[in-house]
Design an enzyme around this catalytic site. Structure first.
Site, PDB file in Angstrom:
ATOM      1  N   GLY B 263       0.839  -1.190   0.000  1.00  0.00           N
ATOM      2  CA  GLY B 263       0.000   0.000   0.000  1.00  0.00           C
ATOM      3  C   GLY B 263       0.877   1.244   0.000  1.00  0.00           C
ATOM      4  N   TYR B 440      29.901   0.472   1.297  1.00  0.00           N
ATOM      5  CA  TYR B 440      29.345   1.199   0.149  1.00  0.00           C
ATOM      6  C   TYR B 440      30.427   1.267  -0.933  1.00  0.00           C
ATOM      7  CZ  TYR B 440      26.521   4.824  -2.165  1.00  0.00           C
ATOM      8  OH  TYR B 440      25.739   5.543  -3.038  1.00  0.00           O
TER       9      TYR B 440
END
Lengths: 521, 521
Positions: B263, B440
């Site tokens: 949703g 990262y």
């Protein structure tokens, strides 16, 4: 003495602690109870009567999975695994009520055996209640149909320790003191000390989102878990490849709190910390609960937090401290307990002083430390005397706490007074967060002729008050069967459907803890 | 300048930042790229060609819910909502590829309108892609079938602030700088500064489990959320009555990271903190990445943590610091950035010094602060020059990090070298926890003739390496479509089934973000 020095205590349901060493109430307490109208009941505990158990076919497939030595059907073992430790549980136990007794107790020895058991029970439509410490106080062991109990006590190993990452893999059946002892050998602590510490175990901590007395320093159990293994009737789920991840919803937080409705947690990877070289516990006095609340909120929001932080209200302070001299000789006031694992932090003390606190020194702190696991042991002698004693708890955001406390207190007082048994209601805060805190209530009154129904009415009133005041139905006790309807109302019908859908996917036959957490539809 | 001083930047896909103010590469960088074999491509960007859109019936029901002014079908708006900001997204955009373009963009003005939209789309079998900042770098906006986009930018209010509980209710469409500005008016900060800060918004932070550059001090976004409201095709779910609860699984953690598959998150209640009066950013030098890793692990495990803590490896340090004098004149070494919101903490510095760190002062810290959101803006001019630049990330437990870093680096280098384009691979740690940290990676190389396929191969190799080395497929980018298969493998088929069951319960027609997070079966 530290926590890991405690030997593992064998808990007998209906009698918290070792029945060979019953706890006696102090004479002063008996006198105080008389003021509440408490009278010793005419009849004592009733022995349970056995009833027919499993079929040979059922015994057969259970034995096939775990071996005959690990399937117990004798009355003593089954009765010993009946219900948990709420006051209604103890009362039903005293009445010899066998309705929630398992038909067998099975002791798997490995994750693979748990997995095989659940698959077999599913295909044979035999309901399963997982059992680790057995210390539920919310009806977490009372399935809605006949069942067997799967006791994970043989899963008692420290499987691995990663000292670089500071994690330990512990099996579900390791009890609190055993976990601390195993970790202490390597110089570590888990730091999880709930009141059920002596009996509860790792699997239950995880399944019911336990929170310990050192939560201000170590966090809740669900915050310590970085990975877990769940056996379900349809297979195994393993979670936790990193401390945190953006790979979808956090599945650990879906399993934590699932209370056996999806499967059985067989092991958990937890964050560990170096064992502190020293511990300090102090008492602090505040003028009233409201000013104490401001002080502990200040610490929770701005720091530095101690390891243990709890605040009793006026009523609890008065009952717990028979000797008012402990409060510095002043009249009234409320008591806070502040504990440090490791060096004493003067900055914490500075904040407490600046917010109106008066340092009472280590005396009250030590008193609390020594008695910290004792309260549940008093319930049996209190029931013997005809008193009804029970606890309930909630949590909410700071701005709502005063109203939440007042509403719950009023509801319990009104319900029990209306029943002719005006109670004492005590309260404390024992778990704090930046945005809010827990509230823990104890009610004491005389028993009526039907104390189970008596408490059910009071509890329903308290639950309604919690919902109306915007609190959660449980901060650390869990849902079980006692809170199931309130829980459904709290999360709403759509969220219940989502959880039912998860259950259906993992437990299509609905054999896992039917009626606990969710209705078994 | 502080974060809230930044005006909201309008992001145009395919061009990070304002196209009226293109970013140019420094001349030195262009020279460096030539060493990697980078050559400017012969052809430039291609304009998109429109295609037939919605039926009148579809336009009708959308208009009925939000009004004609809030349904856009023009090419510019739809093209502006096509895909996110990964390098493959930018490359496909440049090629004029309209396959992932929405058929309409709808702008609801309230939770009720979002709710009504989703119900209507479900009954009309029209797929919906939720859109808040549009900054996904994992294919989070590329549904598997034709769809409309629901852009929540009109949900841009600070709905409530609770100063006692330190919480704020923010609507999903509030962008990072706007959130800070709204909170700053009351003296508070959210403390969430991801690299996408200027474009991303509250709903996306929640849906994709964002983590900001100040995570050491403020935590991840999913740790800040204490409540949220989710509109689903079947109704609304509201969660969060307390900071923490033992009432079942933590449903907030089921919605966080659900990436629109269940949703649309319409508002979030977040923990806020007083806005710091001062900020400090310092550079620190370590002999090598390994010793730096030990130092930041020490801080993460024993404290005191700063607010910002990041450590570049040797390659990233060398590339980012054109002037080696910044590293104190020593040769080699790696750079760490240490930032404090509020007073400077000398104890943090003591730990860094004790673990071999050399304080470089505020110079490198300020350089980093000024450039902290700049890196993505360089990608367009780099693509113009014919370079391929992309990032990927993971997280794992401390003991596994060195091996995880080596495995991913090796996989990316091998894949791109095998394709004839040997890359530079840079790495840093920017998010730390007691038990582990993030990694990262940035890869830079020359483009081949098919740079989308080129990166897909390298990314597949990196993902396989992450899985083999025990990391998670994403620490803070999310799953989207790019990581969907790796995610399914990471959590296993049974967990996928559990999530599919949740989706089916909330979105029975499968209209929510089909193919994102989960396969649309």
């Amino acid at each position: 003495m530290t926590e890991s020095d405690l030997s593992v205590v064998h808990l007998t349901p209906g009698r918290w602690g070792d029945p060979a060493h019953p706890v006696e109430l102090p004479a002063a307490a008996v006198g105080a109870l008389q003021h509440l109208g408490v009278r010793r009941p005419a009849t004592g505990p009733v022995d349970p009567v056995d009833r027919p158990g499993l079929t040979d076919e059922q015994l057969g497939f259970l034995t096939e999975v775990v071996g005959a030595d690990h399937v117990k059907t004798d009355l003593e073992t089954r009765w010993g695994h009946t219900r948990g430790y709420s006051t209604p549980d103890l009362l039903r136990h005293r009445a010899g009520d066998t309705t929630d007794m398992p038909d067998a107790v099975v002791y798997p020895g490995s994750h693979a055996e748990v997995q095989a058991l659940l698959a077999a029970c599913s295909s044979h439509h035999l309901a399963v209640v997982p059992y680790s410490g057995g210390t539920s106080v919310v009806g977490g062991l009372a399935a809605e149909r006949r069942f067997i109990t799967v006791d994970v006590q043989r899963l008692d190993q420290l499987v691995a320790i990663d000292e670089v990452s500071r994690t330990a893999t512990l099996q579900a059946g390791v009890r609190g003191p055993a976990a601390e002892a195993l970790l202490a050998e390597r110089g570590y602590t888990l730091g999880h000390f709930p009141q059920s510490y002596e009996g509860a175990s790792i699997g239950g901590y995880a399944a019911a989102r336990s929170s310990g007395q050192s939560s201000a320093g170590y966090g809740r159990f669900d915050q310590m878990v970085v990975g877990l293994t769940l056996a379900t009737p349809r297979g195994t789920i393993e979670t936790g490849r990193a401390p945190m991840s953006a790979a979808g919803p956090d599945l650990r937080q879906l399993v934590l709190g699932s209370e056996g409705a999806f499967g059985i947690i067989t092991s958990v990877v937890v964050r560990i910390r170096p064992r502190p070289a020293e511990r300090h516990f102090e008492g602090w006095r505040f003028e009233d609960f409201s000013s104490g609340l401001t002080a502990i909120r200040r610490l929770a929001q701005n720091g530095p937090l101690p390891t243990v932080l709890r605040l009793s209200d006026e009523a609890e302070t008065a009952v717990n401290l028979a000797d008012p001299d402990v409060l510095g000789g002043g009249s009234g006031g409320v008591l806070a307990i502040v504990g440090f694992d490791g060096p004493y932090n003067a900055k914490t003390a500075d904040v407490l002083t600046a917010t109106g606190g008066q340092n009472l020194g280590e005396g009250p702190g030590e008193l609390w430390r020594v008695g910290r696991y004792r309260a549940p042991y008093l319930r049996d002698p209190l029931l013997d005397e005809g008193a009804l004693v029970e606890t309930l708890e909630t949590a909410g955001f700071w701005s709502k706490l005063p109203q939440l406390k007042a509403a719950v207190t009023e509801a319990v007082v009104k319900s029990l007074t209306d029943q002719g048994t005006p109670p004492l209601v005590l309260c404390h805060v024992s778990h704090v967060y930046e945005t809010g805190a827990s509230l823990y209530f104890t009610a004491i009154c005389a028993q009526t002729d039907d104390p189970v129904a008596q408490w059910r009415m009071a509890k329903a009133a308290a639950s309604a008050a919690i919902a109306a005041a915007g609190g959660t139905i449980s901060h650390h006790h869990g849902v079980g069967t006692d809170h199931r309807d309130a829980y459904a109302a709290e999360i709403g019908p759509l969220a219940v459907e989502a959880l039912q859908a998860v259950k259906k996917a993992l437990d299509p036959d609905g054999v896992m803890n039917p009626g606990i957490l969710l209705t078994s539809s």
